[in-house]
Enzyme design. Structure first.
Site, short mmCIF file in Angstrom:
data_model
loop_
_atom_site.label_atom_id
_atom_site.label_comp_id
_atom_site.label_asym_id
_atom_site.label_seq_id
_atom_site.Cartn_x
_atom_site.Cartn_y
_atom_site.Cartn_z
N CYS A 17 4.23 2.44 -3.09
CA CYS A 17 4.52 3.27 -4.28
C CYS A 17 3.43 4.31 -4.50
O CYS A 17 3.70 5.46 -4.86
CB CYS A 17 4.64 2.40 -5.52
SG CYS A 17 5.96 1.20 -5.46
C1 BEZ Z 1 4.62 -1.42 -2.36
O1 BEZ Z 1 4.76 -0.40 -3.02
O2 BEZ Z 1 3.84 -1.47 -1.44
C2 BEZ Z 1 5.42 -2.63 -2.70
C3 BEZ Z 1 5.87 -2.87 -3.98
C4 BEZ Z 1 6.58 -4.00 -4.26
C5 BEZ Z 1 6.87 -4.91 -3.27
C6 BEZ Z 1 6.44 -4.66 -1.97
C7 BEZ Z 1 5.70 -3.52 -1.67
#
Ligand code: BEZ
Length: 210
Positions: A45
């Site tokens: 994210c």
């Molecule tokens: C991420 O943004 O890396 C992420 C967010 C939630 C679950 C898995 C990965």
């Protein structure tokens, strides 16, 4: 609620990092991109928000307003944004909805319980100036999105809203386009007096109109 292409994008009022927003009012006459993130302070994210911040001038050029969402509160987004600026080299320059009650996430069916009961998937909705949904995409949490592809689709959506054409696989703005299958040859002669190439009767190609 399932939100499909051609539906009116559900309206809502929600807190964001740029104050409380009524979605339809905020969109005004613009196109819009609403996209969700599973959670604040997560790696994929963080890179996605940095990528969109870098591309904001490209969205502006196309008259597209961008708004993000995650199921964390606005105060958390504000703290996270400092990390995004530090690590991604761009300050988040668009509003982020705080949605701890999942009011907007549920309205747009962004929580897929068989993926996660609590986090959103990576949803993207492109909304036209008529407030209708023009595109929806769903990615899993483990895969960051390609925002150049979102821009490419917006170029196609804006072109095909204006001209009775369609865009082929892997089309990029400026490439040749296809005459829509609902357009007869007679109508095409009026619409495109410069002519076209008939590869097959159902596959008629012409330079991109402007
Ligand atoms: C991420 O943004 O890396 C992420 C967010 C939630 C679950 C898995 C990965």
């Amino acid at each position: 609620m399932t939100v499909r292409i051609g539906d009116t994008a559900p309206d809502f009022t929600a807190p964001t990092t740029q104050g409380t927003i009524n979605f339809h009012e905020w969109l005004g006459e613009s196109w819009g991109v609403l996209f969700s993130h599973p959670k604040d302070f997560t790696p994929v994210c963080t890179t996605e928000l940095g990528a969109v911040a870098h591309l904001k001038p490209e969205f502006d050029k196309r008259n597209v307003k961008v708004i993000g969402l995650s199921v964390d509160p606005v105060e958390s987004h504000e703290k996270w944004e400092a990390d995004i600026e530090e690590t991604q080299g761009a300050a988040v320059n668009f509003p982020m909805i705080g949605d701890p009650e999942r009011a907007v996430a549920d309205l747009y069916d962004m929580v897929h319980p068989n993926a996660s009961d609590t986090l959103t998937v990576r949803s993207v909705f492109v909304i036209g100036p008529d407030k209708k949904v023009k595109l929806s995409l769903t990615y899993p949490a483990s895969t960051g999105r390609n925002f150049d592809e979102i821009l490419r689709v917006i170029d196609s959506l804006q072109l095909t809203a204006k001209f009775k054409v369609a865009t082929p696989a892997d089309w990029q703005n400026g490439d040749d386009v296809i005459i829509g299958s609902a357009v007869s040859d007679d109508e095409a002669r009026e619409l495109f007096p410069q002519g076209w190439t008939t590869v097959k009767p159902y596959l008629r190609v012409l330079p991109q109109p402007n």
